[in-house]
Design a protein around this motif. Structure first.
Motif, PDB file in Angstrom:
ATOM      1  N   THR A 266       0.820  -1.218   0.000  1.00  0.00           N
ATOM      2  CA  THR A 266       0.000   0.000   0.000  1.00  0.00           C
ATOM      3  C   THR A 266       0.849   1.261   0.000  1.00  0.00           C
ATOM      4  O   THR A 266       0.614   2.178  -0.795  1.00  0.00           O
ATOM      5  CB  THR A 266      -0.945   0.003   1.210  1.00  0.00           C
ATOM      6  N   PHE A 267       1.838   1.340   0.891  1.00  0.00           N
ATOM      7  CA  PHE A 267       2.559   2.613   0.983  1.00  0.00           C
ATOM      8  C   PHE A 267       3.434   2.870  -0.238  1.00  0.00           C
ATOM      9  O   PHE A 267       3.768   4.016  -0.550  1.00  0.00           O
ATOM     10  CB  PHE A 267       3.356   2.704   2.295  1.00  0.00           C
ATOM     11  N   LEU A 268       3.781   1.819  -0.997  1.00  0.00           N
ATOM     12  CA  LEU A 268       4.573   2.007  -2.214  1.00  0.00           C
ATOM     13  C   LEU A 268       3.717   2.247  -3.451  1.00  0.00           C
ATOM     14  O   LEU A 268       4.256   2.530  -4.521  1.00  0.00           O
ATOM     15  CB  LEU A 268       5.456   0.775  -2.449  1.00  0.00           C
ATOM     16  N   ASN A 269       2.402   2.179  -3.308  1.00  0.00           N
ATOM     17  CA  ASN A 269       1.510   2.281  -4.464  1.00  0.00           C
ATOM     18  C   ASN A 269       0.722   3.591  -4.416  1.00  0.00           C
ATOM     19  O   ASN A 269      -0.191   3.741  -3.599  1.00  0.00           O
ATOM     20  CB  ASN A 269       0.542   1.091  -4.472  1.00  0.00           C
ATOM     21  N   PRO A 270       1.039   4.558  -5.297  1.00  0.00           N
ATOM     22  CA  PRO A 270       0.343   5.857  -5.276  1.00  0.00           C
ATOM     23  C   PRO A 270      -1.116   5.783  -5.682  1.00  0.00           C
ATOM     24  O   PRO A 270      -1.834   6.774  -5.596  1.00  0.00           O
ATOM     25  CB  PRO A 270       1.151   6.701  -6.271  1.00  0.00           C
ATOM     26  N   ALA A 271      -1.593   4.612  -6.089  1.00  0.00           N
ATOM     27  CA  ALA A 271      -3.006   4.490  -6.428  1.00  0.00           C
ATOM     28  C   ALA A 271      -3.873   4.549  -5.175  1.00  0.00           C
ATOM     29  O   ALA A 271      -5.059   4.872  -5.250  1.00  0.00           O
ATOM     30  CB  ALA A 271      -3.252   3.176  -7.169  1.00  0.00           C
ATOM     31  N   TYR A 272      -3.288   4.237  -4.017  1.00  0.00           N
ATOM     32  CA  TYR A 272      -4.025   4.338  -2.757  1.00  0.00           C
ATOM     33  C   TYR A 272      -4.033   5.792  -2.270  1.00  0.00           C
ATOM     34  O   TYR A 272      -3.195   6.603  -2.660  1.00  0.00           O
ATOM     35  CB  TYR A 272      -3.389   3.449  -1.688  1.00  0.00           C
ATOM     36  N   GLY A 273      -4.966   6.099  -1.387  1.00  0.00           N
ATOM     37  CA  GLY A 273      -5.061   7.453  -0.844  1.00  0.00           C
ATOM     38  C   GLY A 273      -3.868   7.794   0.022  1.00  0.00           C
ATOM     39  O   GLY A 273      -3.235   6.900   0.615  1.00  0.00           O
ATOM     40  N   VAL A 293      10.988   3.312   3.592  1.00  0.00           N
ATOM     41  CA  VAL A 293      10.010   4.398   3.735  1.00  0.00           C
ATOM     42  C   VAL A 293      10.655   5.731   3.363  1.00  0.00           C
ATOM     43  O   VAL A 293      10.067   6.548   2.638  1.00  0.00           O
ATOM     44  CB  VAL A 293       9.460   4.450   5.173  1.00  0.00           C
ATOM     45  N   LEU A 294      11.873   5.973   3.850  1.00  0.00           N
ATOM     46  CA  LEU A 294      12.556   7.225   3.526  1.00  0.00           C
ATOM     47  C   LEU A 294      12.875   7.321   2.040  1.00  0.00           C
ATOM     48  O   LEU A 294      12.835   8.415   1.458  1.00  0.00           O
ATOM     49  CB  LEU A 294      13.831   7.347   4.360  1.00  0.00           C
ATOM     50  N   GLU A 295      13.172   6.199   1.412  1.00  0.00           N
ATOM     51  CA  GLU A 295      13.392   6.213  -0.037  1.00  0.00           C
ATOM     52  C   GLU A 295      12.120   6.629  -0.770  1.00  0.00           C
ATOM     53  O   GLU A 295      12.158   7.405  -1.738  1.00  0.00           O
ATOM     54  CB  GLU A 295      13.837   4.827  -0.510  1.00  0.00           C
ATOM     55  N   GLU A 296      10.966   6.112  -0.302  1.00  0.00           N
ATOM     56  CA  GLU A 296       9.698   6.476  -0.934  1.00  0.00           C
ATOM     57  C   GLU A 296       9.364   7.939  -0.686  1.00  0.00           C
ATOM     58  O   GLU A 296       8.824   8.631  -1.556  1.00  0.00           O
ATOM     59  CB  GLU A 296       8.576   5.577  -0.423  1.00  0.00           C
ATOM     60  N   VAL A 297       9.672   8.433   0.514  1.00  0.00           N
ATOM     61  CA  VAL A 297       9.469   9.855   0.811  1.00  0.00           C
ATOM     62  C   VAL A 297      10.281  10.697  -0.157  1.00  0.00           C
ATOM     63  O   VAL A 297       9.776  11.686  -0.726  1.00  0.00           O
ATOM     64  CB  VAL A 297       9.864  10.167   2.269  1.00  0.00           C
ATOM     65  N   GLN A 298      11.509  10.315  -0.371  1.00  0.00           N
ATOM     66  CA  GLN A 298      12.362  11.085  -1.278  1.00  0.00           C
ATOM     67  C   GLN A 298      11.846  11.024  -2.707  1.00  0.00           C
ATOM     68  O   GLN A 298      11.805  12.040  -3.406  1.00  0.00           O
ATOM     69  CB  GLN A 298      13.800  10.566  -1.205  1.00  0.00           C
ATOM     70  N   ARG A 299      11.400   9.845  -3.149  1.00  0.00           N
ATOM     71  CA  ARG A 299      10.836   9.739  -4.506  1.00  0.00           C
ATOM     72  C   ARG A 299       9.588  10.602  -4.638  1.00  0.00           C
ATOM     73  O   ARG A 299       9.360  11.258  -5.651  1.00  0.00           O
ATOM     74  CB  ARG A 299      10.490   8.284  -4.836  1.00  0.00           C
ATOM     75  N   SER A 300       8.760  10.588  -3.587  1.00  0.00           N
ATOM     76  CA  SER A 300       7.499  11.327  -3.637  1.00  0.00           C
ATOM     77  C   SER A 300       7.710  12.829  -3.687  1.00  0.00           C
ATOM     78  O   SER A 300       6.902  13.564  -4.266  1.00  0.00           O
ATOM     79  CB  SER A 300       6.646  10.983  -2.407  1.00  0.00           C
ATOM     80  N   PRO A 312       6.796   7.234  -9.969  1.00  0.00           N
ATOM     81  CA  PRO A 312       6.259   6.535  -8.806  1.00  0.00           C
ATOM     82  C   PRO A 312       5.072   7.249  -8.191  1.00  0.00           C
ATOM     83  O   PRO A 312       4.213   6.637  -7.594  1.00  0.00           O
ATOM     84  CB  PRO A 312       7.433   6.508  -7.829  1.00  0.00           C
ATOM     85  N   THR A 313       5.031   8.545  -8.327  1.00  0.00           N
ATOM     86  CA  THR A 313       3.932   9.313  -7.743  1.00  0.00           C
ATOM     87  C   THR A 313       3.900  10.685  -8.387  1.00  0.00           C
ATOM     88  O   THR A 313       4.906  11.155  -8.915  1.00  0.00           O
ATOM     89  CB  THR A 313       4.112   9.462  -6.219  1.00  0.00           C
ATOM     90  N   THR A 314       2.745  11.330  -8.423  1.00  0.00           N
ATOM     91  CA  THR A 314       2.688  12.692  -8.922  1.00  0.00           C
ATOM     92  C   THR A 314       3.053  13.648  -7.803  1.00  0.00           C
ATOM     93  O   THR A 314       3.023  13.296  -6.636  1.00  0.00           O
ATOM     94  CB  THR A 314       1.269  13.025  -9.435  1.00  0.00           C
ATOM     95  N   GLY A 315       3.349  14.909  -8.178  1.00  0.00           N
ATOM     96  CA  GLY A 315       3.756  15.882  -7.171  1.00  0.00           C
ATOM     97  C   GLY A 315       2.707  16.085  -6.103  1.00  0.00           C
ATOM     98  O   GLY A 315       3.004  16.080  -4.911  1.00  0.00           O
ATOM     99  N   SER A 316       1.442  16.240  -6.516  1.00  0.00           N
ATOM    100  CA  SER A 316       0.387  16.514  -5.555  1.00  0.00           C
ATOM    101  C   SER A 316       0.171  15.334  -4.617  1.00  0.00           C
ATOM    102  O   SER A 316       0.092  15.470  -3.406  1.00  0.00           O
ATOM    103  CB  SER A 316      -0.911  16.834  -6.295  1.00  0.00           C
ATOM    104  N   GLU A 317       0.087  14.121  -5.174  1.00  0.00           N
ATOM    105  CA  GLU A 317      -0.114  12.931  -4.358  1.00  0.00           C
ATOM    106  C   GLU A 317       1.045  12.724  -3.397  1.00  0.00           C
ATOM    107  O   GLU A 317       0.864  12.389  -2.228  1.00  0.00           O
ATOM    108  CB  GLU A 317      -0.269  11.705  -5.258  1.00  0.00           C
TER     109      GLU A 317
END
Length: 771
Positions: A266-273, A293-300, A312-317
């Motif tokens: 879930t936390f790696l998938n931007p399709a979730y809220g 988690v920190l890697e995903e934060v940085q990607r986001s 991996p994710t859009t800017g707003s999401e």
């Protein structure tokens, strides 16, 4: 059963104590070993100083009085807090914290703890309530018993949550399980502290204590290790985010494979809220470590994928996900996350990710976290430095004042200076040396630091109306004018009201409207013609007392249905026009126009009659039909608008594609035909080419200190420039604008940009999407 603390005034604690100015040899005194040698003259002098200085009383005076440690001295504090001597929230909070000096007195410490508990329960603002509860919590001894009473009282939600946080620091499952279970059952399904509208409704209710999600969530977090799997799984459907998160974390910690798979997936998938992703990130990080988690934060938070593709994710999401995650981590106080942030945070390449770490640490007890935050205040990025300083201030770090002073001296930009002035004032507002600095900066040439100093002085309190009025001149930049009006409004005095009325003789345009809005809050009157106010003041100045904030709020509630009828119309020189249907009410406008290659795409013709208000004249007859390319339509709208401006209007235009360029380095009057022709020619020469550098365009627009309104028109997400993530752009603009008060309107053609919407609405502007 949830019980309640009786709410009583401070005078009840001092029935057995003499007046602070009367001495008795039979007075209760602290033991000699913990009380300085003193005479009644010492107490008289210090209490007299409090009376004289009022809200400007220094920390040193309060500390010195508390060290005396006698009933006389304590009665002096009661006089200050319950006798009308201190009126400003910041001064009262500072005085409440100084009560910690009595804790060395065995005879008075119990009485002071009870005073603090009642101050917390009675507080009508979180600043005083939090000050009381944190001072109580730090006092040791039987403080936990009083924290329980405050949690069970009808105090403000924020105060009760903080009281439970302090109680939970020494949580004992054997002693506390029953009470925490009661709290969880009472508040488990509350959502008030997650929904701002619910919070406002709850706080407006006389009972003030319900609903209260923070209490239920924190109670569940402490109970989770004792719950069985069935109870935890049933809690996954709770409406309370903290309950859901705690249940997930506990199941993951127990090695539940399905929960671990769900959390990571879930936390790696931007399709979730974003909120669900944040909850799952905490569950995974708590069980398996925080590196992923920190890697995903940085990607986001990194620059989003180019338009037409998806990363991996859009800017707003990504911005929403990391914001939810930082908030949850700060509330939970995760020591494992704090350790990971200390270890990996400095090496994160994306500045926003380092800022995330500084924010998410919150109050988590950790000496290494303190060291990390001190390192982050030296970071090259402004947002990182600001978040680190805010967190240090939140934690009450020893030596934070010196860190703030040093950062202020090293500040590289006006924005940073202003933010540091604001932070320091929140912490040390009553210090005489600091007040002297604020007065000095308030007399300087206009700057964001001056703006922050003016407002900070007003919040601290004191007779500074002449200083505020001097900053409200017709040639002063908008940001300083706005700060001066805010300072005069915060002063809420006869003198500040007179100064605002007098300013209308020299001001016009948008600032005059702001002055009249402030006068309405102080007087309850709704005159929209500036000429009416001096006549009204002449008849009503004698004996005039400004409305309090509550009185004005109550008045508004009574007038709600008659609001439009109550307003009086009058002559006003402000622009009352529209651009793409957006009504503009300003004479200091900068238009920021996208001239990127995508603006060459065709735009659908206008159908169904006019799209919105016109700019005056003979209606729509001079406006060209909507059709052609996106840029051509923007050029037509802007040139039509420019022709309808009054001669007093000041305007500039910034065009942007790969870079940004302004027509002029400052706003210029369109009253001269030559100037109007020149700006129209600049608009006509715009041609579509290159990428979309929104960040640089807004930077250029903010370089002019006189602008009070920015209209941004763009047709796509940022594709080139220093910052591409729209969430980060919105955050940076909020920092630039914190002490400027510029209204930002946004028109997006084509795709929706939620973070630009947030940027506009945060500034008080509008957001328009044209498909």
């Amino acid at each position: 059963m949830i019980r309640h603390l009786a709410l009583v005034g401070l005078a009840s604690f001092l029935v057995a104590a003499p007046s602070p100015l009367a001495h008795s040899s039979n007075s209760l005194a602290a033991p000699a070993a913990t009380c300085v040698a003193t005479t009644v003259d010492d107490v008289e002098e210090l209490v007299g100083r409090i009376r004289l200085m009022g809200d400007r009383v220094s920390i040193e005076t309060l500390t010195e009085l508390a060290k005396i440690g006698t009933p006389d001295a304590l009665a002096g504090f009661a006089l200050a807090l319950d006798g009308g001597v201190l009126k400003r929230e910041i001064a009262r909070a500072r005085t409440i914290r100084a009560l910690s000096g009595f804790m060395k007195s065995k005879d008075l410490s119990g009485r002071v703890r009870e005073m603090l508990a009642n101050l917390a329960a009675n507080a009508d603002n979180s600043l005083e309530g939090i000050a009381a509860i944190e001072t109580l919590g730090a006092s040791g001894g039987i403080a936990r018993e009083w924290l329980v009473k405050v949690v069970e009282s009808p105090a403000m939600a924020a105060v009760r949550v903080r009281a439970l946080e302090l109680h939970a620091e020494e949580f004992d499952i054997d002693e506390d399980e029953r009470w925490y279970t009661e709290l969880y059952k009472a508040f488990a399904d509350s959502i008030a502290d997650l929904d701002p509208n619910a919070v406002a409704a709850a706080e407006a209710n006389p009972t003030r204590g319900k609903p209260l999600a923070g209490v239920g969530g924190l109670a569940f977090e402490k109970l989770a290790p004792k719950l069985d799997e069935a109870e935890l799984r049933s809690s996954l459907d709770s409406r309370n985010r903290r309950v859901r998160t705690a249940a997930m974390v506990e199941l993951a910690d127990r090695g539940d494979r399905s929960m671990l798979d769900r959390a990571r997936g879930t936390f790696l998938n931007p399709a979730y809220g974003p909120s669900e992703r944040a909850e799952c990130a905490i569950a995974w990080g708590s069980a398996k470590g925080w590196e992923e988690v920190l890697e995903e934060v940085q990607r986001s938070l990194a620059n989003p994928a180019p338009q037409g593709g998806r990363g991996p994710t859009t800017g707003s999401e990504g911005h929403q996900f990391t914001s939810f995650l930082a908030d949850l981590l700060s509330k939970r106080g995760s020591e494992s996350f704090a350790d990971a942030a200390v270890k990996h945070g400095p090496g994160l390449v994306v500045p926003a990710a380092r800022a995330f770490c500084a924010r998410a640490i919150g109050r988590t007890p950790s000496s290494s976290a303190e060291k990390f935050l001190r390192e982050m205040i030296e970071d090259e990025d402004l947002m990182v430095r600001v978040e680190a300083l805010r967190t240090l201030a939140l934690r009450g770090t020893e030596g934070a004042r010196k860190l703030l002073d040093r950062a202020l001296k090293k500040a590289a930009t006006e924005t940073e200076e202003a933010l540091l002035v604001e932070l320091t004032s929140e912490l040390y507002g009553g210090d005489p040396e600091w007040v002297e600095d604020l007065v000095g900066w308030s007399k300087e040439e206009p700057s964001q630091k001056k703006n922050a100093a003016l407002v900070s002085l007003a919040r601290i309190g004191g007779a500074y109306e002449d200083l505020f009025s001097a900053a409200l001149g017709p040639e002063v930049p908008w940001g300083t004018q706005r700060a001066a009006v805010e300072a005069l409004l915060l002063s809420r005095s006869h003198e500040s009201t007179a100064a605002l009325v007098a300013s209308l003789e020299r001001l016009d345009g948008r600032i005059a409207k702001l002055v009249m809005d402030a006068l309405e809050e102080l007087t309850g009157e709704r005159f929209r013609n500036p000429g009416v106010w001096p006549r009204w003041w002449k008849d009503n100045a004698s004996g005039f007392v400004p409305l309090s904030e509550k009185e004005y709020t109550d008045l508004l509630a009574k007038r709600e249905q008659a609001a439009e009828e109550a307003a009086e119309s009058g002559e006003n020189n402000t622009v009352a026009g529209s651009f793409f249907g957006v009504e503009l009410d300003s004479e200091r406008l900068t238009f920021v126009i996208d001239a990127s290659g995508s603006m060459a795409e065709p735009m659908a013709p206008r159908t169904g009659g006019p799209r919105g208000p016109t700019t005056g004249g003979d209606g729509e007859k001079d406006r060209k039909p909507r059709g052609g390319t996106r840029l051509e339509v923007a050029q037509n709208e802007l040139n039509y608008f420019l022709k309808e401006l009054p001669e007093s209007a000041l305007v500039n235009v910034v065009r942007f594609s790969n870079g940004a360029k302004a027509w002029s380095d400052r706003l210029k009057s369109v009253g001269k035909k030559k100037t109007l022709t020149a700006i129209q020619a600049f608009v006509e020469r715009l041609s579509p080419d290159g990428g979309t550098n929104v960040y640089e365009a807004l930077q250029v627009a903010f370089e002019d200190p006189d602008v009070d309104t920015i209209m941004l028109l763009s047709d796509g997400a940022p594709s080139v420039g220093e910052v591409l993530d729209t969430g980060t752009i919105a955050d940076h603009v909020a920092l630039w604008n914190a002490h400027r008060g510029v209204t930002i309107h946004v028109v997006c053609i084509g795709g929706d940009q939620p973070e630009l919407r947030r940027m506009a609405e945060t500034s008080g502007g509008s957001y328009t999407l044209i498909r």
